[in-house]
Design an enzyme around this catalytic site. Structure first.
Site, short mmCIF file in Angstrom:
data_model
loop_
_atom_site.label_atom_id
_atom_site.label_comp_id
_atom_site.label_asym_id
_atom_site.label_seq_id
_atom_site.Cartn_x
_atom_site.Cartn_y
_atom_site.Cartn_z
N ASP A 176 -6.75 7.85 -1.60
CA ASP A 176 -6.46 8.98 -0.64
C ASP A 176 -7.35 10.31 -1.20
O ASP A 176 -7.64 10.27 -2.47
CB ASP A 176 -4.97 9.27 -0.55
CG ASP A 176 -4.85 10.03 0.90
OD1 ASP A 176 -5.64 10.75 1.24
OD2 ASP A 176 -3.73 10.07 1.45
C1 NOJ Z 1 -5.20 12.84 3.52
C2 NOJ Z 1 -4.60 11.99 4.05
O1 NOJ Z 1 -3.39 11.38 3.62
C3 NOJ Z 1 -5.27 10.70 4.65
O2 NOJ Z 1 -4.78 10.31 5.55
C4 NOJ Z 1 -6.61 11.03 5.27
O3 NOJ Z 1 -7.43 10.07 5.57
C5 NOJ Z 1 -7.36 11.81 4.17
N1 NOJ Z 1 -6.61 13.23 3.78
C6 NOJ Z 1 -8.80 12.42 4.51
O4 NOJ Z 1 -8.91 13.34 5.37
#
Ligand code: NOJ
Length: 737
Positions: free
Chosen positions: A251
């Site tokens: 993430d």
């Molecule tokens: C954080 C989020 O938790 C995730 O779901 C997402 O894909 C990423 N940011 C990228 O934006």
């Protein structure tokens, strides 16, 4: 011989996306050839993001020169494409789950995948089954399909198959135990091994079985170790136990160390630095080159990362004429192509078939050409500043059709309930009186002048980097927002015929509303996406009978769930296996509307339960295939039931199968969803609902043995219209082996 196998594998891969292990073998064969051509810097570049805002997508990798492979574009999210337009704003995952319709789940995934491919996105960052939703107030539950792992697993599998059949790499997220927004980047989810397997890992088994190309590790710690550097959950659980062949991507900013994360099984870091621009703290890139050269990370580990990344690209056939990226996330997202096709009609179908009718007294619904209809609440009309007025939908102004955060997409348009009802009213000769504020007084006045009043209420939630009306991602409570209870009370005092429509991310407590005798109907419309109003009209006016079923329980009071997000830095997952209906069943708590509940305009009768199950008790073994030990997915037979439409109108029924394990299984929830089948039936028509069972469906996770075990003894079979409206009971036995 080996060359022959390689040639066969390569020719299979040349055909494009090939499902199953054969597809992976061919993809790996190609990847291994490409790997030989890369130098060390290029290898590391394939695994490292170019830093935040360093490329057109939310995640981008470095393109190598030695092979024909692009800067990979990774883009959110689970209900459509973020930061680009025009794109389709699909119904949220939770609505897709509420359809309980495999074909629609697949079609939604396939349509999203087509849009991603059309825009040149290689990896679409969805679907989500973490959070699973054990906390009813968890901010991102609506991104996933259901709090039940079986339903969530089917949602994952169908969506991924749809997306990947369209050519985009899917990304199953968030692995693992990411159940709340508060402290998500510092807290530890401490989860017992059995609950880990039977609840949180289960839907990811389906994802891996569907050959998902990538899995996103989550922000939180899992049992005290960062999810993105946990050998236990990346190498052991995901790659060894589930046989995951794709790559693990972090993430965004969930990586904490360079060497440890590499050794634990992380394969790609995003966005490649922390969020500081132009370049923040960087763990990999040249640091990973150095870590390999000084022996901290074996060369074989780096090669494995790159092989996995390349293989996923080959698996999807993205080496064959894949489109270039046609937009930039950072300049308004205007794409040079229009990929939306006719997806609006699919959105309307999914939204329509996800609507759950909770209450319908005196047959107030469907509406039959009412004379004067009052439409009440700010949720009835689109935000006067436009549906995209707030970045990442981070406000609850105007009609609510998705939550907020990275899991949202820009609406190309948003059909609100008011305009859709108005156009129906025009052909019916109905007079509309509107009050599109949340003023109780104005609402009551409108209601007093009408024969029927429709009140719209909401409850919103989202990702924790945005706080909306005091809710920092997770919800502060399960009450309607904007004074909803008071508005309904005021309206109910002035009208004998009140219909309440709920746009909400999850359960809300309905007791105040239900205490108003003139509230005759409650319609749960969830987060329907861009066709919100049209889908609602289809159901309110009865051109389609409602057929959605609750993907979670609606309790009488918040405390009944026995779970909520915590302000502590440790969540010990004290619920263990008893999440949602498992908890209500085990503890004898009456829900207001149980899991799987949903009314129809017609009625259904169940008969002729047939149980044809035979299995050997004991563990499921065999080689690990994508999803887990091969025997887990062996068929053990079917259970079927005849369902008849005994009413006057066509309608679809979701027949549900719940199984109770024998006493020989250590304490297990009384019953668990293990099958469902949605049948569309004309009046008087009958259809056979069939539930196919595999060994996994009859097993529990044995912590000592570290295996899925089918217990010996008597299994109870419950088939019905919800988790509590059981129409047919049965049993079968499995002898000890
Ligand atoms: C954080 C989020 O938790 C995730 O779901 C997402 O894909 C990423 N940011 C990228 O934006």
């Amino acid at each position: 011989m080996q060359n022959l196998l390689l040639a066969l594998a390569l020719s299979a891969a040349a055909e494009g996306y090939v499902a199953g292990s054969a597809g992976w073998d061919a993809a790996y064969a190609k990847a291994q050839i490409a790997l030989q051509k890369l130098n060390q810097t290029e290898k590391v570049g394939l695994a490292t993001g170019v830093t935040w805002e360093g490329g057109p997508c939310v995640g981008n990798t470095y393109a190598p020169e030695s092979i024909d492979y692009p800067s990979l574009c990774l883009q959110d999210g689970p209900l459509g494409i973020r930061f680009a337009n025009p794109v389709t704003a699909f119904p949220a995952g939770i609505n897709a789950g509420a359809t309980w319709d495999r074909d629609l789940l697949y079609a939604r995934g396939a349509a999203m995948g087509r849009e991603s491919k059309g825009l040149g996105i290689h990896v679409q960052l969805g679907p989500a089954s973490g959070p699973l939703g054990k906390n009813p107030d968890g901010g991102r539950n609506w991104e996933g399909f259901s709090v039940d792992p079986y339903l969530s697993g089917v949602g994952m599998e169908e969506t991924i198959q749809g997306m990947q059949d369209s050519g985009v790499q899917a990304c199953a997220k968030h692995w693992l135990g990411n159940e709340q927004e508060h402290h998500r980047e510092t807290m530890s989810s401490n989860v017992g091994d059995r609950a880990t397997h039977e609840l949180y890992l289960w839907p990811f088994m389906n994802a891996v079985k569907a050959n998902v190309a990538s899995v996103m590790c989550s922000y939180n710690k899992f049992n005290q170790t960062w999810a993105c550097e946990s050998d236990a959950i990346l190498n052991k659980l995901l790659k060894d136990e589930l046989g995951f062949k794709g790559y693990v991507v972090s993430d965004w900013n969930a990586q904490h160390t360079g060497v440890n994360s590499a050794l634990a099984g992380l394969d790609m870091t995003m966005p490649g630095s922390d969020f500081n621009t132009p370049r923040g703290n960087i763990f990999w890139d040249s640091n990973l080159v150095q870590a390999v050269s000084n022996g901290s990370v074996p060369q074989s580990r780096l090669d494995d990362m790159v092989t996995r990344i390349l293989a996923s690209w080959y698996l999807l056939g993205q080496d064959q004429g894949y489109p270039e990226v046609t937009f930039s996330s950072w300049d308004g997202g205007k794409a040079t192509v229009d990929v939306t096709a006719d997806h609006g009609s699919l959105v309307r179908t999914v939204a329509r078939d996800s609507i759950v009718l909770l209450k319908n007294e005196d047959d107030i619904l469907p509406l039959q050409e009412p004379q004067i209809l009052a439409i009440i609440g700010s949720d009835a009309a689109v935000n006067p500043d436009g549906p995209n007025a707030c970045t990442d939908r981070g406000c609850n102004n105007g009609t609510l059709a998705m939550g907020w955060g990275s899991g949202t997409a820009e609406y190309p348009y948003l059909i609100d309930p008011l305009s859709a009802i108005k156009s129906q009213a025009e052909s019916d000769g109905t007079q509309i009186i509107q009050s599109t504020t949340d003023s109780a007084t104005a609402g009551a006045e409108a209601a007093a002048a009408a024969d029927t009043a429709v009140v719209f209420i909401t409850s919103d939630a989202g990702e924790g980097y945005i706080t909306v009306e005091g809710n920092a991602g997770d919800r502060n409570n399960l009450d309607p927002w904007h004074n909803g209870n008071e508005v309904v009370k005021a309206v109910a005092a002035k009208s004998d015929n009140v219909i309440v429509v709920v746009h909400s991310v999850g359960p809300i407590i309905l007791e105040t509303i239900l205490a108003q005798p003139s509230v005759k109907a409650i319609v749960w419309a969830g987060l329907p996406g861009q066709e919100s109003g049209n889908a609602l009209v289809d159901v309110l006016y009865g051109s389609t009978s409602p057929s959605g079923k609750l993907p979670y329980t609606i309790a009488k009071q918040f405390a009944d769930y026995g779970a909520s997000w915590t302000a502590a830095l440790d969540d010990n997952f004290a619920e263990d296996l008893l999440v949602d209906y498992r908890h209500f069943d085990q503890n004898g708590i009456s829900p207001r509307y149980e899991f799987g509940f949903g009314l129809s305009y017609t009625s259904f009768e169940y008969s002729r339960l047939a149980i044809n199950v035979a299995a050997t008790a004991g563990p499921s073994n065999g080689p690990v295939v994508p999803g887990g030990a091969e025997q887990l997915f062996e068929s053990v037979g079917t259970i079927s039931v005849l369902v008849q439409n005994t009413g006057e109108v066509p309608g679809a029924e979701v027949a549900q199968l719940y199984i109770g394990l024998p006493d020989s299984a250590p304490s297990t929830p009384p019953k668990q969803l293990r099958g469902f089948d949605k049948l569309l039936l004309e009046p008087e028509q009958s259809g056979m609902a069939t539930f196919e069972l595999t060994r996994r469906d009859l097993s529990y996770w044995d912590v000592q043995e570290q295996k899925w075990i089918i217990p010996a003894g008597k299994f109870t079979v419950y088939v019905g219209s919800s988790s509590r409206d059981i129409r047919q009971h049965g049993e079968f036995s499995i002898a000890s082996s």
